[in-house]
Motif scaffolding. Structure first.
Motif, PDB file in Angstrom:
ATOM      1  N   ALA A   1       0.525  -1.340   0.005  1.00  0.00           N
ATOM      2  CA  ALA A   1      -0.484  -0.486  -0.266  1.00  0.00           C
ATOM      3  C   ALA A   1       0.971   1.611  -0.537  1.00  0.00           C
ATOM      4  O   ALA A   1       0.452   2.064  -0.372  1.00  0.00           O
ATOM      5  N   PHE A   2       2.346   1.217   0.927  1.00  0.00           N
ATOM      6  CA  PHE A   2       3.027   1.984   1.117  1.00  0.00           C
ATOM      7  C   PHE A   2       3.406   2.301  -0.497  1.00  0.00           C
ATOM      8  O   PHE A   2       3.245   3.371  -1.377  1.00  0.00           O
TER       9      PHE A   2
ATOM     10  N   THR B   1      -5.686  -2.189   8.519  1.00  0.00           N
ATOM     11  CA  THR B   1      -4.888  -0.412   7.977  1.00  0.00           C
ATOM     12  C   THR B   1      -4.425  -1.014   6.582  1.00  0.00           C
ATOM     13  O   THR B   1      -5.178  -0.352   6.383  1.00  0.00           O
ATOM     14  N   GLY B   2      -4.595  -2.177   6.290  1.00  0.00           N
ATOM     15  CA  GLY B   2      -4.667  -2.372   4.746  1.00  0.00           C
ATOM     16  C   GLY B   2      -5.340  -2.187   4.259  1.00  0.00           C
ATOM     17  O   GLY B   2      -5.342  -1.176   2.722  1.00  0.00           O
ATOM     18  N   VAL B   3      -6.611  -2.036   4.544  1.00  0.00           N
ATOM     19  CA  VAL B   3      -7.848  -1.808   3.997  1.00  0.00           C
ATOM     20  C   VAL B   3      -8.073  -0.574   3.821  1.00  0.00           C
ATOM     21  O   VAL B   3      -8.252   0.251   3.149  1.00  0.00           O
ATOM     22  N   ILE B   4      -7.525   0.419   4.532  1.00  0.00           N
ATOM     23  CA  ILE B   4      -7.333   1.751   5.028  1.00  0.00           C
ATOM     24  C   ILE B   4      -6.357   2.508   3.996  1.00  0.00           C
ATOM     25  O   ILE B   4      -6.905   3.742   3.487  1.00  0.00           O
TER      26      ILE B   4
ATOM     27  N   GLY C   1      -5.254   1.409   1.435  1.00  0.00           N
ATOM     28  CA  GLY C   1      -6.192   0.687   0.171  1.00  0.00           C
ATOM     29  C   GLY C   1      -6.926   1.682   0.048  1.00  0.00           C
ATOM     30  O   GLY C   1      -7.094   2.183  -1.341  1.00  0.00           O
ATOM     31  N   ALA C   2      -7.970   2.155   0.135  1.00  0.00           N
ATOM     32  CA  ALA C   2      -8.690   3.014   0.107  1.00  0.00           C
ATOM     33  C   ALA C   2      -8.063   4.130  -0.532  1.00  0.00           C
ATOM     34  O   ALA C   2      -8.600   5.015  -1.122  1.00  0.00           O
ATOM     35  N   VAL C   3      -7.181   4.422   0.812  1.00  0.00           N
ATOM     36  CA  VAL C   3      -6.769   6.131   0.084  1.00  0.00           C
ATOM     37  C   VAL C   3      -5.844   6.147  -0.764  1.00  0.00           C
ATOM     38  O   VAL C   3      -6.030   7.481  -1.630  1.00  0.00           O
TER      39      VAL C   3
END
Lengths: 486, 109, 522
Positions: C294-295, C419-422, C424-426
Motif C-alpha cells: 500500500a505504501f 490498516t491495509g484496507v484503509i 488501500g482506500a487511500v
C-alpha cells in the motif's frame, strides 16, 4: 602354435561377439566402401548413399541389440561389452554423426575438393565412440578414444585456408594427445599395480597402492580433459570456435557422450565413495565456470562451447551422485537420458549456426541473429526450441534430463549440491534467453543485411529431426526409457 | 643382466616427467610433439616392465607377452598420431611460415 | 475423454491451428483466437455447472500413465492425471472466462506480430489451466514452467520501453524459485515413492521432520516468488508495468494466482503440519506485504505501477487468509484470488484504455478526465470501489472473510491487515482523484474520446461478476465448500495434534524433539 592361435581367435569371435561388434565392423567396412566410391569415378555419385547406408546398416545392428531380449554382454575375452545401454548410446552416436554430416553438406564452399575425405573421416568417428562406451578394458578404451580423436583432429583443421581452423586443429591435437598420453601412462601404472587392465579384473584388484592411485588419477584427469571438466576446460572455447561448425557439433556431443558413457557405465564402480565430494565440487565449479563464461560471450559458438562445459559439470554431478551411493542403474539412465537430449539439442543448435554461416559471412556473433524471427522464422523457432531445451524448460528433453540428473543427487542424499546446481542452471537461462531476446525482441540490425542464399535441404531435414527428438525426449520419455528397463 | 623392475619404473617415470616438462615449456611444435612421444614411450616401458614382473608371479597366465602387446598397440597409435600431428603442423606452417607455438595464438598448456 | 482434457488442450490445438493461418489477416486471427477462447469458456461454464461443490475429492478425473522413473527403492509411475476440486474450480473457471476478454482487449495495442501474440496467449492458457488441473507433481511442474515461456515472449515482444529488462528479470526470478522447488519435489517423490498428489496428501507426515521442513520451504519459496510475497516482489512491478495491457490482465488475473494456488495446494494441503508450524512466518510476510504494498502504491507517479503495487498489497491479503489456517480465512482467500483477478484485471484494462488515448501513464499528465470521458469515469470509480472493498461489491466479501478468519488465529495481524484496507482506500481514491477529477489542465486531454462499445463490452462481464460476488457470494463459495471444509478440518486436527504432542513431549516424556508432526498425525 600358429594354427592354435588362429583357432583360438575364431573361438573368441563367437556369435555373441559378432552381434556385439556388427555395428563397429559395419562402420569399418563402410569407410572403406566410401573411399572406393570416391576413387572409382563412376561410383562418385553414390558417395552420399554409401555414407547414409553405412550409418543406417550400423543403426540396424544397434537396434537389433536394443530389441533383443538376450544381449551379447561381455564378449571378446571380456574386453567389450554390449547391452541395451551401449546399444542406445550407439544409436545416438550414429544419429548424431548423420546429423552433423547433414549439416556439413554445402558448408565448405572453399575446400569442396576435399569434402569426400571429410566425410570418410566423419564416418569413422562413431566407431570410436561405440568402442569407448562398450570398452571393458582400458586398452580397448584407449583405442576407441584414438579412433574417435584422430579423425576429429583432422576435421577440426579442415578449413585449411583459415588460420583459426588450423589453430583449433593443432590445439586440439596437442592437448588431446597429451591427455591420451596421460591416459596411457595412468593405465600402465594401474597395470603395474594390479596386473590387469580389464575393468572386471580391476574391480576385484586391490587398488590402494600409491602407484594405482596415481594411475587412476591420471586416467581421471584425461577423461576430465575429454569431457571438458574444470580444470581441463580451457581449450574448449578456442577449439570449438575455430573448428568448422558441423565438426564442432560432433565434437561437442559425441566426445562428451562417449566419455561420459564410459565413465558412468564402466568406470564408476571403480571410484571410491570417499571421492564423491571432490567430484561434486568439481562438477559445481565446472557448472559455475561454464555458465559465467557463457554469460559474457558475444560469439555464439563460444557461448555454446561454454554451455557445453556447464552441461559436463551437471553430468559430473550425476557421477558424484553415483559414487556417493545412488542407484547405479539410475545414474546410468540419467546420464544416458541427459546425453540423448543434449546430443540432439546441441547438434541442432550448432547445426543452425553452420547453416547461417554457410549462407554467407561468418554469422556466429550474437548480434547477427537480430531480427531472425522475422527474416527466417523457421530457423529462429528451432533455435529458440534448442535454447529452451539447453536451459531445461519443460516440454523439451533438456528438462527431463535435468530432472533425472537431480533425481540421482536426491537419491544419493546430496540435497545441498542439487540446490546449488539448480541455482547455477538459473544463471544458464540468462544467456539462453538472451539468444531468444535477440532473435525475437530486437529489430534487425541495419548494418548487416540478413544473408539469403541457397540452403541445402539436408540441413532443414536435420533440423526437423533434431527438433522432433528434442520434443519427443521432453514429452514421451517412455520411448527412450522402455529399452533400458529390461 | 636382470634389471630390477623398480629401476625400470623409475626410468619410465623420469621419461614421463621429462615429456610433461617438455610439453609445458617448449615453444617449437616439433619438440612438443616429440615430448608427447616421450610420454607415450614412458607408458610403453611401464607396460613392459609391469608385464615382466606379473608374468614372473604367474598372474598374466604366465605369458610375458601381455605388456609388449599393449606396447605394440601404443606404438601403432603413436605412429598414427605423429602422422596426423605432423600434417597439422605442416598446415600451420603453410599459413604462418613458422612452427613456433606462439604462431598458434595463445595456447594454454 | 474427460472434459478437463479438452479444456486444457483445446487452447493448445487452437494455438497450433492459428500458427497455420496467414499472418497478415489480422481480422481472421482475432476471430480465430476469440473463437477458441470462447469455446473454452463455454466448456468452463459447463464444468462449473456440472461441478458438485459438496464433494471434497477431485472430480472429472482423467488419468493415463505417462512414464515410469526407476530410481531409489522402486518404480515410480509418473501419470498424466487431471482433476478439479473446490480448491481449483474457481481459478479454472476464472481463467477460461478471462481469456476471451484478454483476446478482445488486445485490439487496441497489439498491432504487429498479431499471430505470434495469439499463439503465445493460447499456449499460456493451456499452461495455466494445466497448473490448476494437474494432480501429479511432475505434471504440475511441467505446466508450471511451460506457462512461463509465453509470458516471457508476451512481455518481451509487445511490452513497453524497458521490456527486455522486465521480462528477463521476471523469468529468472521465477525459474530460480521453481528449480529449488524441483529439487524439493524430487526429494518428496522419492521419499514417498509416489508423485500422485492425492496419494501424497496425508502421507507427507511419514517423512522425517527435517526433510519435511526443507521440502515445504522449497515449495513455499517458489510460490512466494510467484505470488509475490514481500521480499520477492520487485519483479512484479517491472513485469506489470512493462507488459502490454493484455499481458498485465493475464498476469494479475491468473498468473499470480498460480502462486497463491500453489501455497494452498502444496503448502497447506500437502504439508498441513508444516503449515501449522510455520504459519506465523507467512502471517507476518502477508501482513507486511499488505502495508508495504500500500505504501509503495501511494508513492507511485505511474498509474500502471500503482496498480501493480496494489497487487502486492491485495495478494498479501490472500496470503494472510491462507495462513490464518481457519475455515473462513481460507475460503475468503480463495474468493479473494478471484476478486483480485477481476478488480485488478479491470484496473489494468482501464489503465490500458487511457494509455492508448494519451500515450502516458504518469498521474500528473491526467486530471479532469471525467469531464471528457464520463463513461470511462463510471467504470473507473466502480472498479476502484470494488478493489477497495466497498460493501456490496466483491472485494468486501473476500477481505471481510479473510480478516475475520485471521482474527480467530491472530488478532494482531488481523489488525495490521485492517490498516491495509484503509491504506488501500487511500491510494486508490487518491489515484481516482488525480486521474478523473480536478481541473482539466492538459490541453491534449481535452479531445479524448470516451470508451466505445467494444471496451464496454469487455468490462461489463467482469463488472457483473464483481457485483454478483458482492451480493451473492454463496454462488461461488458453495462450489469450494466441500474441499475447503475438509482441508480446514484437517489443518485444525493437525494443530490440535501438534499442541497435544508438544504438551506430551514436555510433560510426560520430556523429550523435546522426539515428537514429530508426522508421528502424531498418523
Amino acid at each position: 602354435m600358429s594354427q592354435q592361435t588362429v583357432a583360438a581367435a575364431f573361438e573368441i569371435f563367437d556369435d555373441a561377439a559378432s552381434v556385439a561388434t556388427a555395428p563397429l565392423l559395419t562402420i569399418g567396412v563402410g569407410v572403406l566402401l566410401y573411399l572406393v566410391c570416391d576413387i572409382v569415378p563412376r561410383l562418385r555419385a553414390a558417395r552420399g548413399l554409401a555414407f547414409c547406408g553405412t550409418i543406417l546398416v550400423a543403426l540396424f545392428f544397434e537396434l537389433r541389440i536394443l530389441g533383443a531380449d538376450v544381449v551379447p554382454g561381455l564378449v571378446l575375452d571380456k574386453t567389450f561389452h554390449a547391452d541395451h545401454t551401449t546399444a542406445l548410446f550407439g544409436c545416438v552416436f550414429l544419429l548424431g554423426t548423420l546429423l552433423a554430416w547433414a549439416y556439413s553438406v554445402g558448408y565448405y564452399h572453399a575446400s569442396k575438393p576435399f569434402k569426400p575425405e571429410h566425410d570418410a573421416l566423419m564416418l569413422g568417428a562413431p566407431a570410436g565412440m561405440m568402442l569407448m562406451v562398450g570398452a571393458n578394458d582400458l586398452i580397448v578404451f584407449f583405442i576407441g578414444l584414438e579412433l574417435l580423436s584422430l579423425p576429429l583432429y583432422c576435421l577440426a583443421a579442415f578449413k585449411r585456408s583459415r588460420i583459426e581452423s588450423v589453430e583449433a586443429g593443432v590445439k586440439y591435437f596437442l592437448l588431446g594427445s597429451f591427455a591420451s598420453a596421460m591416459l596411457l601412462y595412468g593405465s600402465a601404472l594401474v597395470y603395474t599395480a594390479s596386473g590387469t587392465l580389464s575393468i572386471p579384473g580391476l574391480l576385484d584388484a586391490d587398488l590402494s597402492s600409491s602407484t594405482a592411485v596415481a594411475g587412476l588419477a591420471l586416467i581421471a584427469a584425461s577423461l576430465f580433459f575429454k569431457v571438458s571438466v574444470f580444470p581441463f576446460h580451457m581449450w574448449v572455447p578456442d577449439v570449438y570456435q575455430g573448428s568448422p561448425t558441423p565438426v564442432t557439433a560432433l565434437m561437442a556431443t559425441g566426445t562428451k557422450a562417449a566419455a561420459f558413457g564410459f565413465l558412468v557405465a564402466q568406470v564408476m564402480p571403480l571410484l571410491p565413495p570417499s571421492g564423491a565430494p571432490i567430484v561434486a565440487v568439481l562438477g559445481l565449479v565446472t557448472m559455475a565456470l561454464g555458465n559465467l563464461g557463457a554469460l559474457v560471450q558475444s560469439d555464439l559458438k563460444r557461448m555454446l562451447a561454454y554451455s557445453g562445459v556447464a552441461h559436463a559439470g551437471t553430468l559430473l554431478l550425476v557421477v558424484a551422485g553415483g559414487m556417493a551411493g545412488a542407484d547405479a542403474a539410475g545414474a546410468l539412465n540419467a546420464t544416458l537420458y541427459y546425453m540423448v537430449a543434449y546430443v540432439f539439442t546441441a547438434t541442432g543448435a550448432f547445426g543452425l549456426l553452420a547453416l547461417m554461416e554457410a549462407d554467407g559471412a561468418r554469422f556466429t556473433k550474437l548480434d547477427s541473429l537480430r531480427g531472425l524471427a522475422k527474416s527466417r522464422p523457421g530457423v529462429a523457432g528451432a533455435m529458440a526450441l534448442f535454447m529452451l531445451s539447453l536451459g531445461g524448460i519443460p516440454a523439451t528433453g533438456g528438462f527431463l534430463g535435468k530432472w533425472f540428473a537431480f533425481s540421482v543427487l536426491v537419491d544419493a542424499g546430496m540435497i545441498g549440491t542439487a540446490i546449488i546446481g539448480a541455482l547455477l542452471s538459473v544463471v544458464a537461462l540468462g544467456y539462453y534467453l538472451r539468444v531468444i531476446v535477440v532473435m525475437y525482441m530486437q529489430p534487425a540490425s541495419d548494418v548487416e543485411p540478413a544473408p539469403t542464399t541457397q540452403r541445402p535441404m539436408t540441413a532443414g531435414i536435420a533440423t526437423i529431426v533434431c527438433g522432433v527428438f528434442v520434443l519427443a525426449t521432453g514429452l514421451l520419455p517412455s520411448l527412450f526409457l522402455a529399452p533400458l528397463a529390461g | 643382466m636382470n634389471v630390477p623392475t623398480e629401476h625400470l619404473l623409475a626410468l619410465a617415470a623420469i621419461l614421463f616427467s621429462l615429456g610433461v616438462l617438455g610439453f609445458l615449456t617448449r615453444k617449437n611444435l616439433i619438440i612438443v610433439l616429440a615430448s608427447i612421444e616421450l610420454m607415450l614411450n614412458a607408458a610403453n616401458l611401464t607396460f613392459v616392465a609391469g608385464s615382466r614382473a606379473w608374468a614372473a608371479e604367474g598372474v598374466t597366465g604366465g605369458s610375458p607377452l601381455q605388456g609388449p602387446i599393449f606396447s605394440l598397440f601404443v606404438i601403432l597409435v603413436a605412429a598414427a598420431e605423429a602422422a596426423v600431428g605432423l600434417a597439422l603442423i605442416i598446415a600451420l606452417y603453410r599459413l604462418k611460415q613458422s612452427v613456433a607455438l606462439d604462431s598458434a595464438g595463445e595456447l594454454k598448456g | 475423454m474427460s472434459m478437463l482434457v479438452w479444456i486444457t488442450f483445446l487452447p493448445l490445438l487452437g494455438a497450433i491451428g492459428i500458427a497455420f493461418l496467414p499472418a497478415t489477416n489480422t481480422r481472421l486471427l482475432r476471430q480465430a483466437a476469440l473463437g477458441v477462447t470462447s469455446l473454452v469458456a463455454v466448456l468452463g461454464l459447463f464444468l462449473w455447472s456440472s461441478f458438485d461443490g459438496s464433494i471434497a475429492e477431485p472430480q472429472h478425473g482423467f488419468v493415463r500413465d505417462w512414464f515410469t522413473v526407476a530410481l531409489g527403492a522402486g518404480d515410480v509411475p509418473i501419470r498424466f492425471a487431471l482433476g478439479v476440486d473446490g480448491i481449483s474450480i474457481l481459478l479454472v473457471v476464472l481463467t477460461t472466462i478471462l481469456m476471451p476478454i484478454v483476446v478482445l482487449s488486445s485490439h487496441g495495442h497489439i498491432e504487429h506480430r498479431v499471430k505470434e501474440f495469439f499463439v503465445w496467449l493460447l499456449v499460456m492458457q493451456a499452461g495455466m489451466l494445466g497448473v490448476f488441473l494437474s494432480l501429479d507433481l511432475v505434471l504440475f511442474y511441467f505446466f508450471w514452467e511451460v506457462s512461463l515461456v509465453p509470458l516471457y515472449f508476451i512481455v518481451g515482444i509487445w511490452g513497453g520501453e524497458r521490456r527486455l529488462y522486465a521480462t528477463i528479470k521476471f523469468f529468472l526470478y521465477t525459474v530460480a524459485g521453481s528449480l529449488v522447488m524441483l529439487v524439493g519435489m524430487i526429494a518428496l517423490i522419492y521419499g514417498l515413492q509416489s508423485s500422485d498428489l492425492m496419494d501424497l496428501i496425508g502421507r507427507t507426515g511419514e517423512l522425517p521432520v527435517a526433510t519435511q521442513t526443507w521440502i515445504f520451504f522449497s515449495f513455499a519459496l517458489a510460490f512466494a516468488i510467484k505470488v509475490p510475497v514481500l521480499p520477492f516482489h520487485t519483479w512484479l512491478a517491472d513485469a506489470h508495468t512493462e507488459a502490454p495491457t493484455s499481458g498485465s490482465v493475464l498476469l494479475a488475473g491468473v498468473l499470480l494466482k498460480m502462486g497463491t494456488y500453489g501455497l494452498l495446494r502444496f503448502g497447506i494441503q500437502l504439508f498441513p503440519g508444516m503449515a501449522v508450524s510455520y504459519s506465523s512466518v507467512f502471517l507476518v510476510l502477508g501482513a507486511l506485504g499488505i502495508v508495504y504494498g500500500a505504501f509503495l502504491a501511494m508513492a507511485q507517479t505511474d498509474l500502471k505501477r500503482l496498480v501493480a503495487c496494489s497487487s502486492v498489497s491485495h495478494l498479501g491479503f490472500v496470503v494472510l487468509g491462507l495462513f490464518a489456517l481457519t475455515e473462513p480465512g481460507i475460503r475468503g482467500a480463495v474468493l479473494q484470488m478471484v476478486n483480485h483477478g477481476l478488480s485488478t484485471g479491470l484496473l489494468f484494462l482501464l489503465v490500458g484504455m487511457l494509455y492508448e488515448r494519451t500515450h502516458t501513464r504518469m498521474l500528473d499528465r491526467f486530471g479532469g478526465i471525467a469531464t471528457v470521458m464520463p463513461l470511462y469515469a463510471i467504470f473507473f470509480v466502480f472498479t476502484v470501489l470494488s478493489s477497495a472493498g466497498l460493501p456490496g461489491l466483491n472485494g468486501f466479501v473476500g477481505e471481510y472473510m479473510i480478516l475475520a478468519g485471521t482474527f480467530e488465529a491472530s488478532p494482531l495481524w488481523a489488525a495490521v491487515g485492517v490498516t491495509g484496507v484503509i491504506f488501500g482506500a487511500v491510494y486508490l481514491l487518491m489515484a481516482t482523484r488525480r486521474v478523473l477529477f480536478g481541473a482539466l489542465v492538459h490541453d491534449a486531454n481535452k479531445k479524448l474520446a470516451d470508451i466505445n462499445a467494444r471496451e464496454i463490452g469487455i468490462m461489463l462481464p467482469l463488472c457483473v461478476l464483481c457485483i454478483w460476488i458482492g451480493v451473492q457470494p454463496n454462488t461461488f463459495l458453495d462450489k469450494t465448500a466441500g474441499s475447503l471444509d475438509a482441508l480446514a478440518k484437517r489443518v485444525e486436527q493437525e494443530r490440535i495434534d501438534q499442541e497435544r504432542g508438544q504438551a506430551i513431549g514436555r510433560i510426560e516424556f520430556d523429550a523435546p524433539s522426539a515428537t514429530t508432526e508426522g508421528e502424531e498425525s498418523r
